[in-house]
Design a protein around this motif. Structure first.
Motif, PDB file in Angstrom:
ATOM      1  N   PHE A  39       0.834  -1.202   0.000  1.00 43.47           N
ATOM      2  CA  PHE A  39       0.000   0.000   0.000  1.00 43.47           C
ATOM      3  C   PHE A  39       0.871   1.256   0.000  1.00 43.47           C
ATOM      4  O   PHE A  39       2.022   1.235   0.449  1.00 43.47           O
ATOM      5  CB  PHE A  39      -0.950  -0.010   1.199  1.00 43.47           C
ATOM      6  CG  PHE A  39      -1.991  -1.086   1.103  1.00 43.47           C
ATOM      7  CD1 PHE A  39      -3.016  -0.989   0.169  1.00 43.47           C
ATOM      8  CD2 PHE A  39      -1.942  -2.206   1.926  1.00 43.47           C
ATOM      9  CE1 PHE A  39      -3.974  -1.988   0.058  1.00 43.47           C
ATOM     10  CE2 PHE A  39      -2.906  -3.207   1.823  1.00 43.47           C
ATOM     11  CZ  PHE A  39      -3.916  -3.098   0.884  1.00 43.47           C
ATOM     12  N   THR A  40       0.307   2.342  -0.508  1.00 43.54           N
ATOM     13  CA  THR A  40       1.120   3.534  -0.744  1.00 43.54           C
ATOM     14  C   THR A  40       0.565   4.816  -0.130  1.00 43.54           C
ATOM     15  O   THR A  40       1.292   5.802  -0.038  1.00 43.54           O
ATOM     16  CB  THR A  40       1.240   3.791  -2.265  1.00 43.54           C
ATOM     17  OG1 THR A  40      -0.080   4.025  -2.801  1.00 43.54           O
ATOM     18  CG2 THR A  40       1.865   2.606  -2.990  1.00 43.54           C
ATOM     19  N   THR A  41      -0.707   4.811   0.269  1.00 45.84           N
ATOM     20  CA  THR A  41      -1.378   6.075   0.557  1.00 45.84           C
ATOM     21  C   THR A  41      -2.256   5.970   1.796  1.00 45.84           C
ATOM     22  O   THR A  41      -3.009   5.001   1.934  1.00 45.84           O
ATOM     23  CB  THR A  41      -2.240   6.488  -0.660  1.00 45.84           C
ATOM     24  OG1 THR A  41      -1.410   6.501  -1.830  1.00 45.84           O
ATOM     25  CG2 THR A  41      -2.863   7.862  -0.452  1.00 45.84           C
ATOM     26  N   LEU A  42      -2.157   6.974   2.679  1.00 44.16           N
ATOM     27  CA  LEU A  42      -3.064   7.009   3.812  1.00 44.16           C
ATOM     28  C   LEU A  42      -3.241   8.440   4.289  1.00 44.16           C
ATOM     29  O   LEU A  42      -2.394   9.307   4.055  1.00 44.16           O
ATOM     30  CB  LEU A  42      -2.552   6.159   4.970  1.00 44.16           C
ATOM     31  CG  LEU A  42      -1.325   6.668   5.712  1.00 44.16           C
ATOM     32  CD1 LEU A  42      -1.468   6.404   7.198  1.00 44.16           C
ATOM     33  CD2 LEU A  42      -0.081   5.984   5.186  1.00 44.16           C
ATOM     34  N   GLU A  43      -4.371   8.677   4.932  1.00 45.82           N
ATOM     35  CA  GLU A  43      -4.646   9.974   5.557  1.00 45.82           C
ATOM     36  C   GLU A  43      -4.722   9.788   7.064  1.00 45.82           C
ATOM     37  O   GLU A  43      -5.200   8.769   7.555  1.00 45.82           O
ATOM     38  CB  GLU A  43      -5.948  10.571   5.033  1.00 45.82           C
ATOM     39  CG  GLU A  43      -7.177   9.718   5.319  1.00 45.82           C
ATOM     40  CD  GLU A  43      -8.490  10.404   4.988  1.00 45.82           C
ATOM     41  OE1 GLU A  43      -9.013  11.113   5.868  1.00 45.82           O
ATOM     42  OE2 GLU A  43      -8.987  10.215   3.869  1.00 45.82           O
ATOM     43  N   ILE A  44      -4.235  10.794   7.774  1.00 44.91           N
ATOM     44  CA  ILE A  44      -4.391  10.867   9.218  1.00 44.91           C
ATOM     45  C   ILE A  44      -5.365  12.010   9.474  1.00 44.91           C
ATOM     46  O   ILE A  44      -5.140  13.138   9.020  1.00 44.91           O
ATOM     47  CB  ILE A  44      -3.035  11.125   9.913  1.00 44.91           C
ATOM     48  CG1 ILE A  44      -2.082   9.959   9.642  1.00 44.91           C
ATOM     49  CG2 ILE A  44      -3.237  11.337  11.417  1.00 44.91           C
ATOM     50  CD1 ILE A  44      -0.640  10.222  10.035  1.00 44.91           C
ATOM     51  N   THR A  45      -6.458  11.721  10.146  1.00 49.50           N
ATOM     52  CA  THR A  45      -7.508  12.735  10.271  1.00 49.50           C
ATOM     53  C   THR A  45      -7.107  13.837  11.248  1.00 49.50           C
ATOM     54  O   THR A  45      -6.443  13.590  12.256  1.00 49.50           O
ATOM     55  CB  THR A  45      -8.839  12.107  10.734  1.00 49.50           C
ATOM     56  OG1 THR A  45      -8.696  11.627  12.074  1.00 49.50           O
ATOM     57  CG2 THR A  45      -9.250  10.964   9.818  1.00 49.50           C
ATOM     58  N   ALA A  69      -3.645  14.666   5.105  1.00 48.97           N
ATOM     59  CA  ALA A  69      -4.484  15.057   6.231  1.00 48.97           C
ATOM     60  C   ALA A  69      -5.948  14.860   5.856  1.00 48.97           C
ATOM     61  O   ALA A  69      -6.392  15.342   4.814  1.00 48.97           O
ATOM     62  CB  ALA A  69      -4.237  16.517   6.599  1.00 48.97           C
ATOM     63  N   GLY A  70      -6.685  14.155   6.695  1.00 49.47           N
ATOM     64  CA  GLY A  70      -8.106  13.934   6.451  1.00 49.47           C
ATOM     65  C   GLY A  70      -8.968  14.746   7.414  1.00 49.47           C
ATOM     66  O   GLY A  70      -8.468  15.365   8.352  1.00 49.47           O
ATOM     67  N   THR A  71     -10.269  14.734   7.157  1.00 47.84           N
ATOM     68  CA  THR A  71     -11.240  15.462   7.977  1.00 47.84           C
ATOM     69  C   THR A  71     -10.847  16.936   8.114  1.00 47.84           C
ATOM     70  O   THR A  71     -10.907  17.520   9.193  1.00 47.84           O
ATOM     71  CB  THR A  71     -11.430  14.811   9.368  1.00 47.84           C
ATOM     72  OG1 THR A  71     -11.510  13.385   9.211  1.00 47.84           O
ATOM     73  CG2 THR A  71     -12.727  15.244  10.034  1.00 47.84           C
TER      74      THR A  71
END
Length: 217
Positions: A39-45, A69-71
């Motif tokens: 996997f390559t991609t993630l957001e931290i809210t 950055a999420g939310t």
């Protein structure tokens, strides 16, 4: 040097992981496994405690991952996220104020929208792809309906997506999908001592994704 969002990396593994309420010790344990699985991609809210610090640290320690950055709901959230070096921005809502600032900082934005009008407006304003949220109730059939008239808009559905319905979403032509706690970062596997099981979980999901991509070629 802070890295930037890699579209090619996301396209190799078009699942955006969503992490909420984590701490740095947890991230240090699970992100190497996430990356190892492919996997390559993630957001931290941004409603995670010390989100800016977590985003900054994660980018420094895992430069090959897309970490966003999420939310992000307000200009204040956005400024904190950009200052932390977020590679991309994800919102649950359509806030027009955020687009110009993302454009100025050359930060891709995945804005949240739901109705056809919102989705098209988000695309016109400069979305990298439009986060269709929430999708848990209407599912892939809704995405298919949207793709009919708005086939040029890249869609990133989030909400209720799991291994069982993953094929259905990609079969209707999504740009990617967002997955969070229940399906991807399973709470019981995030506990210390469960690293081998978590890695196996990630690998199985990644294999399923590659299988789907092969079928749909």
């Amino acid at each position: 040097m802070i890295n930037t969002f890699s579209s090619s990396a996301f396209e190799r593994a078009p699942i955006m992981g969503v992490l909420r309420g984590v701490d740095w010790e947890t991230l240090k344990r699970i992100l190497p496994l996430y990356e190892e699985a492919g996997f390559t991609t993630l957001e931290i809210t941004m409603n995670t405690p010390k989100a800016e610090v977590l985003i900054h640290n994660a980018i420094q320690h895992f430069p090959n991952l897309n970490i966003g950055a999420g939310t992000v709901c307000s200009v204040q959230d956005l400024q904190k996220a950009i200052h932390a070096g977020a590679n991309f921005i994800v919102t649950p809502i359509l806030n027009e104020e955020l687009f110009e600032k993302c454009k100025t900082s050359n930060t891709p934005i995945f804005p949240g929208a739901f109705t056809p009008s919102e989705i098209y407006k988000a695309w016109q304003l400069g979305a990298k792809a439009v986060k269709v949220f929430p999708c848990s109730q209407l599912g892939p059939k809704y995405i298919k309906d949207i793709k009919g008239p708005l086939n040029e808009v890249p869609l990133l559905p989030m909400g209720g997506i799991n291994q069982d319905n993953l094929f259905e979403y990609f079969n209707v032509g999504v740009y990617g999908v967002g997955m969070g706690g229940s399906a991807l970062f399973t709470p019981q596997l995030m506990q210390e001592g469960k690293e081998a099981e978590l890695l196996e979980h990630f690998k199985k999901l990644y294999a399923k994704l590659k299988e789907i991509k092969t079928i749909l070629k």
